[in-house]
Design a protein around this motif. Structure first.
Motif, PDB file in Angstrom:
ATOM      1  N   PHE A  72      46.713  73.044  84.481  1.00 46.02           N
ATOM      2  CA  PHE A  72      45.696  72.114  84.502  1.00 46.02           C
ATOM      3  C   PHE A  72      45.727  71.063  85.770  1.00 46.02           C
ATOM      4  O   PHE A  72      44.944  70.937  86.526  1.00 46.02           O
ATOM      5  CB  PHE A  72      45.595  71.181  83.209  1.00 46.02           C
ATOM      6  N   LEU A  73      46.933  70.364  85.991  1.00 45.68           N
ATOM      7  CA  LEU A  73      47.561  69.633  87.077  1.00 45.68           C
ATOM      8  C   LEU A  73      47.076  70.269  88.343  1.00 45.68           C
ATOM      9  O   LEU A  73      46.235  69.925  89.376  1.00 45.68           O
ATOM     10  CB  LEU A  73      48.839  69.060  86.922  1.00 45.68           C
ATOM     11  N   ALA A 127      43.817  71.170  93.410  1.00 46.53           N
ATOM     12  CA  ALA A 127      43.240  72.312  94.317  1.00 46.53           C
ATOM     13  C   ALA A 127      41.840  72.256  94.371  1.00 46.53           C
ATOM     14  O   ALA A 127      41.431  72.223  95.650  1.00 46.53           O
ATOM     15  CB  ALA A 127      43.997  73.542  93.779  1.00 46.53           C
ATOM     16  N   MET A 128      41.252  71.941  93.393  1.00 51.10           N
ATOM     17  CA  MET A 128      39.655  72.134  93.376  1.00 51.10           C
ATOM     18  C   MET A 128      39.154  70.932  94.025  1.00 51.10           C
ATOM     19  O   MET A 128      38.295  71.013  94.791  1.00 51.10           O
ATOM     20  CB  MET A 128      39.262  72.444  92.047  1.00 51.10           C
ATOM     21  N   ALA A 160      41.001  76.311  83.872  1.00 51.52           N
ATOM     22  CA  ALA A 160      39.209  76.123  83.435  1.00 51.52           C
ATOM     23  C   ALA A 160      39.102  74.709  83.425  1.00 51.52           C
ATOM     24  O   ALA A 160      38.133  74.129  83.914  1.00 51.52           O
ATOM     25  CB  ALA A 160      38.812  76.956  82.383  1.00 51.52           C
ATOM     26  N   LEU A 161      39.745  73.782  82.518  1.00 57.20           N
ATOM     27  CA  LEU A 161      39.802  72.550  82.304  1.00 57.20           C
ATOM     28  C   LEU A 161      39.930  71.812  83.884  1.00 57.20           C
ATOM     29  O   LEU A 161      39.167  70.824  83.997  1.00 57.20           O
ATOM     30  CB  LEU A 161      40.604  71.915  81.212  1.00 57.20           C
ATOM     31  N   GLY A 162      40.826  72.074  84.407  1.00 59.47           N
ATOM     32  CA  GLY A 162      41.036  71.604  85.530  1.00 59.47           C
ATOM     33  C   GLY A 162      40.026  71.654  86.648  1.00 59.47           C
ATOM     34  O   GLY A 162      39.593  70.606  87.322  1.00 59.47           O
TER      35      GLY A 162
END
Lengths: 258, 251
Positions: free
Chosen positions: B72-73, B78-79, B152-154
């Motif tokens: 997640f982190l 990255a995104m 996906a949540l990240g």
């Protein structure tokens, strides 16, 4: 054949500010058109509208006969953003190969693009370790990939050494001779003379839209920088609103940029 | 979507990871270090009669929590970088489809999570003697699904952060409530009714329940597959939401 770019009555607003105020212009195919103007004049916004990533208020932008941003245009239009947009944690070669793959091209095309921008020696270096000028050339290499029909280059020569700058301009003309259309922005007037056509924009409006020779003739001077200054003054005298006066100081300051 | 672009994007993300040696070292070493810590914390705690020893109960759940939290982190940063560096805007002017990018991240970090989960599980089973009724393979499968949920949540949460400072603040928002309510600290049937309801609405709960099923049963149970399917469904829903946050046009 339709024009490469046809902008009609384009209005872009950001918040309450009007960034582009009803702009209309046409860019013919196979030419190098310079988009000039001080920073904050709306150059980048106009380029983003042409690439189709800008939310526009009204007006139309046709690119190669299709509405800007159409899916089919994505493999025909190359876009160089003003700030280099490549991956810092990849090498120049890895960046170029990734963008090449997106267009369906292989390693050969990627290596050729790297050579074209004079980065062959630095191909194996991480982008993070490059100088500012090299970094923007790495970004340019990724825009040249895939032989796009239209290249939108936002200040491609900023921070480049004069020899390289001349080489890049030669490259742009070679591309135009082969049929590519280029729209190149700059805030450096000495680059204006290298273009086939010039669009000068200031405070979201077009001040001049002609060949360099005609711009010189219209202003009655051989110096393009002086010509633009005269055109701006003429326009201001015609409109003569107090608000515009403050703006002219800004443009004078902007012109100091080498 | 295109297989060629998806493959190139996955490879690009893995190459970025490969250049970052320190991150790789952290991904590999940290779960092992934390498992060691947990092992010694619970070493002297007696097991209740008839129940597995506390370490087995905790370590099994932690094997699923690590990849979820870490991925997640890593993904949200990255995104966020893709968004702030201009590469996202550039990518969206190329033939790349939004789903190529999102699945590229899912596959690349899913693979990284598989490696991480395999190493952490190996340490848990063979160094610390973790004992589960079900097979190790299922534990890794659930851990990787959970990691992809974290990815996906990240991807989704990065849309709501403008800076990296903000992005890391989503960790307590997304990860901690799910970890508290998943049944690791207090068994779910011993929580207040409204907390049980809340817990049932959070995907991590099902991942933890699936792991507990593997811990208690020799063979994969129907409930475990149902739980895994719910987590996978949550992944798909989150990816669709994340795709909606990727706008080609901005102001």
């Amino acid at each position: 054949m339709t024009a490469a770019i046809e902008v009609r009555d384009l209005v872009v607003e950001r918040g309450k500010r009007r960034v582009l105020n009803s702009i209309s212009t046409t860019v013919p195919r196979g030419s190098v058109t310079g988009l000039l103007g001080p920073s904050g004049s709306g150059k980048t916004t106009l380029m983003r509208a042409i690439v189709g990533v800008q939310i526009v208020r009204s007006g139309s932008v046709l690119v190669l006969g299709q509405p800007a941003g159409a899916a089919a245009l994505r493999r025909k239009v190359g876009y160089l953003t003003q700030a280099p947009s490549v991956y810092d944690d990849l090498t120049v070669r890895e960046n170029a190969r990734y963008f090449a793959a997106l267009y369906g091209y292989g390693a050969t095309a990627a290596d050729a693009a790297i050579r074209d921008v004079g980065l062959a020696d630095a191909a194996g270096q991480l982008v993070a370790s490059l100088s500012g000028g090299q970094r923007s050339r790495a970004s340019l290499a990724c825009a040249l990939l895939g032989e796009p029909e239209l290249l939108i280059l936002d200040e491609p020569t900023v921070g480049q050494d004069p020899v390289l700058r001349a080489e890049l301009w030669d490259r742009f003309h070679a591309l135009a001779a082969a049929g590519t259309t280029l729209l190149v922005s700059s805030h450096v007037m000495d680059e204006a003379g290298r273009c086939d056509r010039l669009i000068l924009i200031r405070e979201g409006a077009i001040i001049a839209d002609d060949s360099p020779a005609d711009v010189r003739a219209a202003a009655g001077t051989t110096d393009l920088e002086e010509a633009f200054l005269r055109l701006i003054q003429e326009r201001e005298e015609a409109v003569a609103t107090p608000g515009d006066r403050a703006g002219s100081t800004a443009v004078a300051n902007e012109r100091q940029t080498p | 979507m295109s297989a060629r672009i998806l493959a190139a994007t996955t490879r690009r993300i893995l190459t970025q990871l490969r250049h970052d040696r320190r991150t790789i070292a952290l991904l590999v070493v940290m779960p092992t270090a934390l498992l060691t810590l947990i092992y010694y914390m619970y070493q002297n705690l007696p097991a209740p009669p008839g129940a597995p020893r506390p370490f087995d109960r905790i370590a099994l759940v932690v094997l699923g929590l690590f990849p979820f939290t870490i991925m997640f982190l890593v993904t949200s940063i990255a995104m966020l970088r893709e968004r702030t560096s201009g590469t996202l805007e550039r990518l969206l002017t190329t033939p790349l489809n939004k789903l190529d990018l999102l699945f590229g991240y899912g596959i690349a970090f899913g693979l990284a999570a598989a490696v991480q989960a395999a190493i952490a599980s190996a340490v848990a089973y063979w160094v610390f003697g973790l004992d589960t009724a079900g097979p190790l393979g299922l534990v890794i499968l659930i851990a990787v699904t959970n990691a992809v949920l974290g990815v996906a949540l990240g991807l989704f949460c990065s849309a709501f952060a403008r800076t990296e400072f903000q992005a890391v603040q989503f960790m307590p928002v997304v990860v901690i409530p799910q970890s508290l309510l998943c049944g690791l600290f207090v068994a779910r049937d011993q929580m207040a009714g409204w907390l049980q309801g809340l817990s049932r609405a959070l995907p991590l709960t099902y991942a933890v329940e699936a792991l507990q099923e593997v811990g208690a049963h020799t063979d994969a149970t129907g409930r475990m597959w149902r739980d895994l399917a719910i987590v996978a469904g949550a992944v798909i829903v989150t990816l669709v939401l994340a795709a909606a946050t990727l706008r080609r046009r901005s102001g």
